[in-house]
Design a protein around this motif. Structure first.
Motif, PDB file in Angstrom:
ATOM      1  N   UNK A 170     -18.072  31.584  21.210  1.00  0.00           N
ATOM      2  CA  UNK A 170     -19.344  30.867  21.060  1.00  0.00           C
ATOM      3  C   UNK A 170     -19.227  29.622  20.175  1.00  0.00           C
ATOM      4  N   UNK A 171     -18.174  29.537  19.371  1.00  0.00           N
ATOM      5  CA  UNK A 171     -18.000  28.406  18.470  1.00  0.00           C
ATOM      6  C   UNK A 171     -17.030  27.365  19.020  1.00  0.00           C
ATOM      7  N   UNK A 172     -16.443  27.619  20.193  1.00  0.00           N
ATOM      8  CA  UNK A 172     -15.487  26.694  20.799  1.00  0.00           C
ATOM      9  C   UNK A 172     -16.197  25.492  21.411  1.00  0.00           C
ATOM     10  N   UNK A 173     -15.487  24.378  21.441  1.00  0.00           N
ATOM     11  CA  UNK A 173     -15.970  23.193  22.135  1.00  0.00           C
ATOM     12  C   UNK A 173     -15.317  23.168  23.510  1.00  0.00           C
ATOM     13  N   UNK A 174     -16.132  23.075  24.549  1.00  0.00           N
ATOM     14  CA  UNK A 174     -15.632  23.034  25.920  1.00  0.00           C
ATOM     15  C   UNK A 174     -16.056  21.704  26.531  1.00  0.00           C
ATOM     16  N   UNK A 175     -15.105  20.993  27.148  1.00  0.00           N
ATOM     17  CA  UNK A 175     -15.418  19.733  27.827  1.00  0.00           C
ATOM     18  C   UNK A 175     -16.037  20.066  29.180  1.00  0.00           C
ATOM     19  N   UNK A 176     -17.344  20.264  29.203  1.00  0.00           N
ATOM     20  CA  UNK A 176     -18.051  20.654  30.426  1.00  0.00           C
ATOM     21  C   UNK A 176     -17.905  19.580  31.498  1.00  0.00           C
ATOM     22  N   UNK A 177     -17.903  18.319  31.094  1.00  0.00           N
ATOM     23  CA  UNK A 177     -17.783  17.225  32.055  1.00  0.00           C
ATOM     24  C   UNK A 177     -16.473  17.246  32.820  1.00  0.00           C
ATOM     25  N   UNK A 178     -15.432  17.826  32.238  1.00  0.00           N
ATOM     26  CA  UNK A 178     -14.129  17.865  32.879  1.00  0.00           C
ATOM     27  C   UNK A 178     -13.903  19.071  33.770  1.00  0.00           C
ATOM     28  N   UNK A 179     -14.897  19.956  33.874  1.00  0.00           N
ATOM     29  CA  UNK A 179     -14.749  21.169  34.677  1.00  0.00           C
ATOM     30  C   UNK A 179     -15.220  20.953  36.109  1.00  0.00           C
ATOM     31  N   UNK A 180     -14.577  21.650  37.038  1.00  0.00           N
ATOM     32  CA  UNK A 180     -15.053  21.663  38.425  1.00  0.00           C
ATOM     33  C   UNK A 180     -16.181  22.682  38.498  1.00  0.00           C
ATOM     34  N   UNK A 181     -17.359  22.238  38.899  1.00  0.00           N
ATOM     35  CA  UNK A 181     -18.542  23.090  38.905  1.00  0.00           C
ATOM     36  C   UNK A 181     -18.980  23.412  40.334  1.00  0.00           C
TER      37      UNK A 181
END
Length: 69
Positions: free
Chosen positions: A45-56
C-alpha cells in the motif's frame, strides 16, 4: 487513476511458491470506469506504481461489483 485493489500472484517453481506479479484494479478519478492491470513489481500500500506505464484492460461495467461504504 487510483488503485482500488491489489493482490500478489505466485507460481510454483520446484515445489516452492515464487512471486510472479501483482494484479491491480484501477478506477478513474470520476469513479465510472474500472481497469485491470498487472505489474512484475511487488507492491505494498505504500509503494509507488507508475500507473501510466501499465497496460490496462477495461472491466465492463456490468462485471463491476462495488462495495457500499
Amino acid at each position: 487513476m487510483e488503485i482500488c485493489e491489489r493482490a500478489e500472484a505466485f507460481i510454483e517453481v520446484g515445489g516452492e511458491l515464487v512471486f510472479d506479479h501483482t494484479k491491480l484494479i484501477l478506477r478513474r478519478q470520476d469513479g465510472d470506469e474500472y481497469f485491470y492491470a498487472r505489474t512484475k513489481q511487488r507492491t505494498s500500500p505504500f509503494s509507488t506504481v507508475d500507473i501510466g506505464g501499465l497496460e490496462k484492460t477495461k472491466i465492463p461495467t456490468e462485471d463491476v461489483a462495488t462495495r457500499e461504504k
